[in-house]
Design a protein around this motif. Structure first.
Motif, mmCIF file in Angstrom:
data_model
loop_
_atom_site.group_PDB
_atom_site.id
_atom_site.type_symbol
_atom_site.label_atom_id
_atom_site.label_comp_id
_atom_site.label_asym_id
_atom_site.label_seq_id
_atom_site.Cartn_x
_atom_site.Cartn_y
_atom_site.Cartn_z
ATOM 1 N N THR A 238 0.990 -1.304 -0.097
ATOM 2 C CA THR A 238 -0.033 -0.030 0.014
ATOM 3 C C THR A 238 0.852 1.246 -0.017
ATOM 4 O OG1 THR A 238 -1.873 -1.047 1.083
ATOM 5 C CG2 THR A 238 -1.874 1.218 1.217
ATOM 6 N N ILE A 239 2.048 1.006 0.777
ATOM 7 C CA ILE A 239 2.931 2.354 0.983
ATOM 8 C C ILE A 239 3.610 2.619 -0.696
ATOM 9 C CG2 ILE A 239 4.944 3.018 1.971
ATOM 10 C CD1 ILE A 239 4.005 1.742 4.548
ATOM 11 N N ALA A 240 4.063 1.589 -0.945
ATOM 12 C CA ALA A 240 4.589 1.427 -2.583
ATOM 13 C C ALA A 240 3.678 1.947 -3.512
ATOM 14 C CB ALA A 240 5.172 0.148 -2.819
ATOM 15 N N LYS A 241 2.451 1.606 -3.238
ATOM 16 C CA LYS A 241 1.321 2.159 -4.261
ATOM 17 C C LYS A 241 1.203 3.663 -4.303
ATOM 18 C CE LYS A 241 -1.020 -2.198 -5.211
ATOM 19 N NZ LYS A 241 -2.420 -2.894 -4.992
ATOM 20 N N ALA A 242 1.268 3.990 -2.831
ATOM 21 C CA ALA A 242 1.072 5.592 -2.545
ATOM 22 C C ALA A 242 2.300 6.358 -2.947
ATOM 23 C CB ALA A 242 0.847 5.699 -1.036
ATOM 24 N N GLN A 243 3.382 5.672 -2.666
ATOM 25 C CA GLN A 243 4.703 6.524 -3.192
ATOM 26 C C GLN A 243 4.888 6.709 -4.692
ATOM 27 O OE1 GLN A 243 7.752 4.461 -1.113
ATOM 28 N NE2 GLN A 243 7.676 5.658 0.623
ATOM 29 N N ALA A 244 4.473 5.373 -5.208
ATOM 30 C CA ALA A 244 4.454 5.618 -6.877
ATOM 31 C C ALA A 244 3.360 6.331 -7.420
ATOM 32 C CB ALA A 244 4.128 4.121 -7.364
ATOM 33 N N GLU A 245 2.282 6.468 -6.652
ATOM 34 C CA GLU A 245 1.384 7.126 -7.234
ATOM 35 C C GLU A 245 1.396 8.776 -7.060
ATOM 36 O OE1 GLU A 245 -2.403 8.646 -8.660
ATOM 37 O OE2 GLU A 245 -1.234 6.847 -8.947
ATOM 38 N N ALA A 246 2.212 8.970 -5.786
ATOM 39 C CA ALA A 246 2.737 10.128 -5.517
ATOM 40 C C ALA A 246 3.780 10.902 -6.543
ATOM 41 C CB ALA A 246 3.187 10.468 -3.906
ATOM 42 N N LEU A 247 4.801 9.949 -6.982
ATOM 43 C CA LEU A 247 5.762 10.416 -7.661
ATOM 44 C C LEU A 247 5.065 10.485 -9.249
ATOM 45 C CD1 LEU A 247 8.875 10.517 -8.338
ATOM 46 C CD2 LEU A 247 8.914 7.945 -8.752
ATOM 47 N N ARG A 248 4.285 9.546 -9.431
ATOM 48 C CA ARG A 248 3.421 9.804 -10.798
ATOM 49 C C ARG A 248 2.722 11.353 -10.946
ATOM 50 N NH1 ARG A 248 -1.200 9.688 -13.179
ATOM 51 N NH2 ARG A 248 -2.288 9.337 -11.134
ATOM 52 N N LEU A 249 2.266 11.512 -10.064
ATOM 53 C CA LEU A 249 1.393 12.692 -9.759
ATOM 54 C C LEU A 249 2.283 14.007 -9.909
ATOM 55 C CD1 LEU A 249 -1.324 12.128 -7.082
ATOM 56 C CD2 LEU A 249 -1.683 12.305 -9.800
ATOM 57 N N GLN A 250 3.682 13.764 -9.125
ATOM 58 C CA GLN A 250 4.725 14.822 -8.981
ATOM 59 C C GLN A 250 5.244 14.958 -10.821
ATOM 60 O OE1 GLN A 250 7.748 14.248 -6.390
ATOM 61 N NE2 GLN A 250 8.806 16.294 -6.730
#
Length: 297
Positions: A238-250
């Motif tokens: 879940t954390i990895a998905k959240a970080q990936a999603e944040a990086l994607r958004l960034q």
């Protein structure tokens, strides 16, 4: 010197003789009889039963006789009655049989068996016969294990037997069965072996229960560890998905606005300039940037 006794007159002597005769006649022809509680009076006339009187006063003519007959509870003790089981094991028992004479059979019992209501000898003989007949239907182990049923069978058979004599069974007290000494030793050995077997089975059951408990605890611990690992993996995912999603958004935001990227670069260069102390590096490596000053200002 004492005086000689006065001679008895003829009249006085006659009175005494008359009184004696009256007493004898009264005794012979006395019509009043008493029948005590718990008895019946059997009336006979020249040896023949002509009636039964109840408790209390009975008035009879001189040619009839009354005999008291007990209908109270009597007992017969039978010591060491012998029998044999169906597997040919000799057995003995001691019993006490309590019985009474049926009130409607008094005349019959008086005529055939007893003049006072005591049938002890008949009861003892009948009990011996019944005990032999009943024990022959059981093996020795069954005789011990089914004691209540054996007692019931003896009771029923004895009631039927004693009814032939006009008696009714009140109850039977039966003591322990006694077998031969060798058989009793065999029974004791068998009981001991059975107790040891049961103890071993109980111990085995205890060990099995303990093993099952240990297995259950181990399985529970394994399930707990698995659940914890699954939880941690899920959390990391879940954390990895959240970080990936944040990086994607960034990255998406940076791609859409290059000015923001340039602004970040300028901020980095500014931070470096603020931290420079004005000294040039003493060694310059190949490919390393050479600092310069803007002298136009």
């Amino acid at each position: 010197m004492p005086l000689p006794p006065m001679p008895m007159s003829a009249s006085t002597l006659a009175k005494i003789v008359a009184a004696i005769i009256v007493m004898i006649v009264a005794v012979v022809v006395w019509p009043f009889y008493s029948v005590p509680t718990g008895s019946r009076g059997v009336v006979t006339q020249f040896g023949k039963i002509v009636g039964i009187e109840g408790e209390g006063l009975a008035v009879l003519p001189p040619w009839q006789k009354l005999s008291n007959f007990s209908i109270r509870a009597e007992k017969a003790d039978i010591e060491n009655a012998e029998g044999s089981t169906s597997d040919t094991q000799p057995v003995k028992v001691s019993m006490t049989v309590r019985y009474s004479i049926a009130t409607d059979r008094v005349a019959e019992v008086f005529e055939k068996y007893s003049h006072d209501g005591n049938l002890s000898s008949y009861v003892q003989t009948a009990t011996q016969e019944i005990f032999k007949a009943v024990t022959a239907k059981y093996t020795a182990p069954d005789l011990i294990a089914q004691r209540a049923k054996v007692s019931s069978d003896i009771n029923a058979a004895l009631r039927e037997k004693l009814a032939l004599y006009g008696a009714q069974v009140i109850n039977i007290d039966m003591r322990n069965f006694a077998f031969s000494e060798s058989y009793m030793h065999a029974i004791n050995d068998k009981v001991t072996q059975e107790q040891l077997r049961l103890a071993a089975e109980n111990k085995l059951k205890t060990v099995e229960a303990e093993q099952k408990q240990k297995v259950a605890i181990a399985e529970a611990e394994a399930n707990a560890r698995k659940a914890q690992a699954d939880g941690e993996a899920y959390a990391n995912l879940t954390i990895a998905k959240a970080q990936a999603e944040a990086l994607r958004l960034q990255n998406a935001a940076l791609a859409q606005n290059k000015d923001v990227l340039e602004l970040r670069r300028i901020e980095v260069e500014r931070t470096k300039a603020e931290k420079w102390n004005g000294a040039l590096p003493t060694a310059v490596y190949a490919g390393a940037p050479i600092p310069f000053l803007n002298v136009t200002k």
